[in-house]
Design a protein around this motif. Structure first.
Motif, short mmCIF file in Angstrom:
data_model
loop_
_atom_site.label_atom_id
_atom_site.label_comp_id
_atom_site.label_asym_id
_atom_site.label_seq_id
_atom_site.Cartn_x
_atom_site.Cartn_y
_atom_site.Cartn_z
N PRO A 196 -31.38 -58.00 19.98
CA PRO A 196 -30.93 -58.64 21.08
C PRO A 196 -31.41 -60.27 20.78
O PRO A 196 -31.61 -60.61 19.43
CB PRO A 196 -31.85 -58.39 22.20
CG PRO A 196 -32.97 -57.88 21.41
CD PRO A 196 -32.67 -57.16 20.22
N GLY A 197 -31.31 -60.95 21.99
CA GLY A 197 -31.55 -62.54 21.77
C GLY A 197 -30.30 -63.41 21.34
O GLY A 197 -30.64 -64.72 20.91
N VAL A 198 -28.84 -62.90 21.32
CA VAL A 198 -27.79 -63.68 20.82
C VAL A 198 -27.52 -64.85 21.82
O VAL A 198 -27.71 -64.60 23.05
CB VAL A 198 -26.61 -62.96 20.40
CG1 VAL A 198 -25.46 -63.66 20.22
CG2 VAL A 198 -26.85 -61.78 19.49
N LYS A 199 -27.24 -66.01 21.43
CA LYS A 199 -26.95 -67.01 22.18
C LYS A 199 -25.49 -67.41 21.76
O LYS A 199 -25.05 -67.47 20.90
CB LYS A 199 -27.66 -68.23 21.91
CG LYS A 199 -29.30 -68.07 22.22
CD LYS A 199 -29.50 -68.25 23.60
CE LYS A 199 -31.05 -68.41 24.02
NZ LYS A 199 -30.92 -68.21 25.66
N TRP A 200 -24.57 -67.48 22.86
CA TRP A 200 -23.21 -67.65 22.86
C TRP A 200 -22.94 -69.08 23.54
O TRP A 200 -23.40 -69.58 24.22
CB TRP A 200 -22.33 -66.58 23.57
CG TRP A 200 -22.50 -65.37 23.32
CD1 TRP A 200 -23.21 -64.29 23.65
CD2 TRP A 200 -21.68 -64.55 22.40
NE1 TRP A 200 -23.20 -63.11 22.77
CE2 TRP A 200 -21.81 -63.27 22.13
CE3 TRP A 200 -20.37 -65.03 21.58
CZ2 TRP A 200 -21.33 -62.29 21.26
CZ3 TRP A 200 -19.86 -64.28 20.84
CH2 TRP A 200 -20.24 -62.99 20.57
N PHE A 201 -22.02 -69.57 22.69
CA PHE A 201 -21.26 -71.09 23.02
C PHE A 201 -22.35 -72.02 23.68
O PHE A 201 -22.31 -72.54 24.70
CB PHE A 201 -20.35 -70.81 24.22
CG PHE A 201 -19.11 -70.01 23.82
CD1 PHE A 201 -18.17 -70.67 23.05
CD2 PHE A 201 -18.94 -68.64 23.84
CE1 PHE A 201 -16.86 -69.80 22.51
CE2 PHE A 201 -17.96 -67.63 23.20
CZ PHE A 201 -16.63 -68.44 22.41
N GLU A 202 -23.36 -72.21 22.93
CA GLU A 202 -24.75 -72.90 23.25
C GLU A 202 -24.08 -74.43 23.41
O GLU A 202 -23.29 -74.97 22.68
CB GLU A 202 -25.55 -72.93 22.17
CG GLU A 202 -26.44 -71.55 22.13
CD GLU A 202 -27.62 -71.58 21.29
OE1 GLU A 202 -28.65 -72.00 21.61
OE2 GLU A 202 -27.20 -71.54 19.92
N GLY A 203 -24.65 -75.00 24.35
CA GLY A 203 -24.06 -76.36 24.96
C GLY A 203 -23.16 -76.47 25.92
O GLY A 203 -23.07 -77.54 26.62
N GLY A 204 -22.26 -75.53 25.83
CA GLY A 204 -21.25 -75.56 26.77
C GLY A 204 -21.44 -75.29 28.16
O GLY A 204 -22.51 -74.39 28.42
N THR A 205 -20.84 -75.89 29.22
CA THR A 205 -21.16 -75.69 30.53
C THR A 205 -19.82 -75.33 31.12
O THR A 205 -18.80 -75.81 30.62
CB THR A 205 -21.79 -76.98 31.35
OG1 THR A 205 -20.76 -78.13 31.19
CG2 THR A 205 -23.03 -77.09 30.54
N LEU A 206 -19.87 -74.59 32.06
CA LEU A 206 -18.60 -74.12 32.89
C LEU A 206 -19.10 -73.37 34.23
O LEU A 206 -20.25 -73.56 34.64
CB LEU A 206 -17.84 -73.03 32.16
CG LEU A 206 -18.80 -71.99 31.38
CD1 LEU A 206 -19.45 -71.03 32.25
CD2 LEU A 206 -17.50 -71.25 30.57
#
Length: 652
Positions: A75-85
């Motif tokens: 585990p511990g995956v980061k997706w689309f880091e920096g993106g905000t929505l």
């Protein structure tokens, strides 16, 4: 394997899946001969696939992301880091003056239509009120509400502020609710005064006041007067009537841009090994997954009516909200699906012209057993898909749908979990429906059946394992230091791979799947997952009982059998009076679903050497699986205790 249905060429060509393939050919220069080729691409090029979902659905990032995925090591995956929505913002991209946003039906027969304008105004007013309370990003807003439009309104309002949502249904007992909400320290509670079920009123005012006393973090309580407007007098004066919020707070709606990996809501495990695990999923992960699944596996189109019979305590309620992402009208229903009879939901479908009808496998099985024949009593011309989840749908129920409900309907059996708030496997517009089989593995879901040696197999029973990350997998469990409980829940058996806890078989010829029930100890009771720990907490209050073990068995023909095995204290025997005490305790503390089918006295309860109750091995023995593959006697503290269960299994 009998083929029951296949979509026409027009059905396939008009599907969202077909449009997506055409778009991929133009924008990614990729061409796929069939669904299986597309699925293989989606799991072997996960960065390209999930980024394509963002582009295809025009996901609005306020700030751009720096990379699609940090690593593929779970585990511990980061997706689309920096993106905000913001999830709610994507809902209101579909604002439509010509179609209702919500249709709400009640068992009393009343039907209400909520326009997009009304939805937006009420969401805006609720958001303004929550903001006036100081609710901000990361605060928890919880709900004790039926499946009513106000639940959707309050969720969208909280989400628009970046707050974290969590809900339970009012049919939960006090202890069940506190076990969940106390862990997450909510700031605001939205609760109902009561509800009707089976034409009977259930007053919840005392449970709500007791709940508030048990949740010291609460700063404000909002009451929906659903059972009786005058019933508000039973509550403290500082509780707020939800109707005053629509009238007094300005409808100003803005959307807080939050990190892709920030929490959207908290769902709960069933509490198999203690308190229910608070499962936290991300804003962006849920958004992408819901867009993908609704479009490609349910084939929901703008303007259609999407219905799923659910409560706010089941993840399918959260899933239904995604219909709004498609520009569909979501259809809600509150009440008993069998009042005044089992034709009720089919009658409702005709009245409002539902296009996608979602229910549980146990509902279809119950209709089958009660010889309900909707095709003789209802029109059902608007329904083009029937979806089923909550438990494996037996072959007999597949036959029943096509013989007695509608012969030209797309039956979408699906399976997933609260853990990801979606389905791993489900419908495919390209494929036929075969008796007893789920059509496909969903796009982006790298799912396989592992045998006892940890090797992927086809055409034989294996453990459901997902070997690559998905964006809607939990970002963490609440208050879980070093992700200890999270890792133990999914990643202990196959390091770096997600073991879900289902027995499955993958058909190499049709690419379909059959699910054979839970491989772990979770109880799947009439489509609702119940934790054994909840049962034990109630049974432990019966002073004459020393210990207990419970399992739920999925048997042939869609039958379920949930026996409770009890070890009595010395010199005490199990009597009908004690059985009645147990059932009363379970019903009052939790729900009627927790009441076992049979209570059986046993000489001893099996334990491992390390002191763990051996529910899953006993379930395998009772299902008559090979003994040597069911239990490890060397790991047992009291191996002789198994003898009773071996003998008992011969009579099931």
């Amino acid at each position: 394997m009998k083929k029951l249905w296949e979509g026409s060429n027009q059905f396939k060509e008009n599907s969202n899946l077909s449009s997506y393939r055409t778009w991929l050919a133009k924008n990614y220069h990729t061409h796929f001969e069939n669904y299986e080729a597309l699925w293989s691409w989606s799991i072997n090029h996960i960065e390209d696939f999930w980024e394509s979902i963002c582009h295809y659905f025009d996901v609005n990032f306020h700030l751009p992301y720096t990379q699609v995925i940090s690593s593929q090591s779970m585990p511990g995956v980061k997706w689309f880091e920096g993106g905000t929505l913001n999830y709610s913002e994507h809902v209101f991209k579909n604002y439509d003056t010509n179609k209702p946003a919500i249709i709400f039906g009640h068992e009393s027969g009343t039907i209400n239509y909520i326009s997009w304008r009304e939805l937006k105004l009420k969401v805006a007013s609720m958001a303004s009120y929550l903001k006036s309370l100081g609710v901000t990003k990361g605060d928890r807003v919880v709900a004790f509400l039926p499946n009513v439009p106000e639940a959707t309104i309050c969720f969208l309002a909280a989400n628009s502020l970046g707050a974290i949502w969590s809900s339970t249904s009012p049919d939960f007992g006090l202890d069940s609710v506190i076990d969940r909400f106390f862990q997450i320290k909510p700031k605001v509670l939205i609760a109902v005064d009561g509800y009707f079920y089976n034409n009977k009123p259930f007053d919840k005012t005392k449970i709500v006041t007791d709940m508030v006393s048990a949740l010291p973090s609460l700063e404000k309580v909002i009451i929906l007067p659903y059972l009786n407007e005058r019933g508000l007098a039973k509550f403290p004066n500082e509780f707020v009537n939800i109707n005053t919020i629509w009238q007094e707070y300005p409808p100003q709606l803005t959307f807080e841009a939050v990190e892709f990996n920030d929490p959207i809501w908290i769902l709960y495990s069933s509490g198999t090994t203690g308190l229910p695990k608070p499962i936290v999923q991300s804003q962006g992960g849920i958004l992408l997954e819901h867009l993908k699944y609704m479009a490609f596996h349910n084939d929901v189109h703008k303007g259609e009516l999407y219905f799923w019979f659910s409560t706010t305590g089941w993840m399918m309620w959260n899933f239904v909200q995604a219909g709004l992402l498609m520009g569909a009208t979501i259809v809600l229903y509150d009440g008993s699906p069998s009042y005044p009879n089992l034709n009720t939901l089919w009658d409702f479908a005709d009245k409002v012209n539902i296009n996608h009808f979602g229910t549980s496998a146990p509902f279809l099985v119950a209709s089958m057993k009660n010889e309900i024949i909707p095709k003789n009593t209802n029109n059902l011309s608007s329904i083009r898909s029937i979806s089923s989840t909550g438990a494996p749908l037996p072959p007999e129920a597949f036959q029943y749908v096509y013989k007695h409900i509608k012969e030209d309907v797309w039956l979408c059996s699906m399976a997933g979990g609260t853990d990801v708030c979606t389905a791993f496997v489900g419908g495919c517009p390209d494929y036929p429906v075969y008796e007893g089989e789920i059509q496909c593995r969903a796009l982006g879901v790298s799912l396989f059946a592992y045998n006892e040696n940890g090797i992927p197999v086809e055409n034989e029973l294996g453990e459901m394992v997902i070997d690559k990350p998905m964006p809607s997998m939990p970002i963490y469990f609440w208050n879980d230091e070093n992700n200890k409980r999270y890792k133990a829940s999914y990643f202990e058996d196959y390091p770096g791979k997600w073991r879900h806890g289902d027995f499955i078989k993958i058909n190499s010829k049709t690419h379909g799947l059959v699910i054979y029930g839970r491989s772990d100890a979770t109880l799947n009771r009439h489509g609702i997952r119940i934790g054994t720990a909840e049962i034990y907490r109630a049974v432990n209050k019966i002073k004459t009982i020393e210990d207990a073990l419970i399992v739920n068995l999925e048997l042939e023909g869609g039958r379920h059998y949930m026996p409770l095995f009890v070890k009595m204290k010395p010199n005490i025997v199990l009597t009908d009076d004690i059985k009645s005490q147990i059932n009363h305790q379970l019903k009052t503390e939790y729900s009627p679903r927790h009441v076992p089918d049979e209570i059986i006295e046993v000489p001893d309860i099996p334990y491992t050497i390390s002191g763990k109750k051996m529910e899953a091995p006993i379930k395998k023995i009772l299902l008559k699986m090979p003994f040597e593959k069911s239990i490890n006697m060397d790991a047992m503290k009291n191996p002789d205790s198994v003898n009773f269960f071996v003998e008992f299994s011969k009579n099931i």
